[in-house]
Design an enzyme around this catalytic site. Structure first.
Site, PDB file in Angstrom:
ATOM      1  N   LYS A   1      16.541  -7.900 -21.836  1.00  0.00           N
ATOM      2  CA  LYS A   1      15.259  -7.446 -21.267  1.00  0.00           C
ATOM      3  C   LYS A   1      14.304  -6.975 -22.357  1.00  0.00           C
ATOM      4  CE  LYS A   1      16.733  -4.373 -18.201  1.00  0.00           C
ATOM      5  NZ  LYS A   1      16.689  -3.408 -17.099  1.00  0.00           N
TER       6      LYS A   1
ATOM      7  N   LYS B   1      14.817  -4.326 -24.182  1.00  0.00           N
ATOM      8  CA  LYS B   1      14.811  -2.857 -24.149  1.00  0.00           C
ATOM      9  C   LYS B   1      15.993  -2.340 -24.956  1.00  0.00           C
ATOM     10  CE  LYS B   1      12.840  -1.198 -19.807  1.00  0.00           C
ATOM     11  NZ  LYS B   1      13.129  -0.444 -18.571  1.00  0.00           N
TER      12      LYS B   1
END
Ligand code: C2G
Length: 138
Positions: free
Chosen positions: A44, A46
């Protein structure tokens, strides 16, 4: 028993997360939260401050949460809904209309709840970093 499922990273737990979980639980009787593993967070784009087990431990301490499971891939959602007999998938409104959730409508209800404005993990990180020369740096 109405079973609810929601997904997220849930890093640096804050009241926006809590309010989402509270409203999600109010839609049923049993709330499952699938939290992103480090590997999936990388997918993602992240990087969580807390590792998976720490985030899992924190979510399991929340009164609204009944079960925490790992989110390893984008594509496990369909299996999760079927394997856990989920009635409703709930997400914050920033996910409204996203195909990964819309594609579940043939096997469960999909509900988007308004995000809590003014708070986010990113905002917390930025503001703590900006104030690194005062109380936060001790
Ligand atoms: N949220 C919210 N209000 C905020 C911040 C977050 O309602 N101020 C909600 C998000 O909409 C999401 C949940 O809290 O439903 C978790 O947020 P994140 O940890 O940021 O989750 P995200 O990185 O969006 O991961 O497969 C889906 C992804 O795993 C979702």
């Amino acid at each position: 028993m109405k079973r609810i499922l929601t997904y997220g990273t849930y890093d640096l737990l804050h009241y926006g997360h809590i309010r989402l979980l509270k409203r999600a639980k109010a839609l049923g009787d049993y709330l499952i939260v699938a939290i992103s593993t480090e590997e999936f967070n990388a997918v993602k784009g992240k990087k969580a401050y807390h590792d998976y087990l720490t985030r899992k431990e924190m979510l399991e301490a929340i009164r609204y949460v009944d079960l925490v499971i790992p989110e390893n891939t984008w594509d496990q959602k369909r299996d999760d809904v079927l394997n856990y007999h989920v009635d409703t998938v709930v997400m914050g409104s920033d996910w409204k209309g996203h195909e990964k959730f819309e594609n579940l409508r043939d096997i469960c209800e999909v509900v988007y709840l308004d995000r809590t404005e003014g708070i986010s993990t990113t905002k917390i990180k930025e503001e703590l970093n900006l104030s690194s020369d005062n109380i936060y740096s001790k």
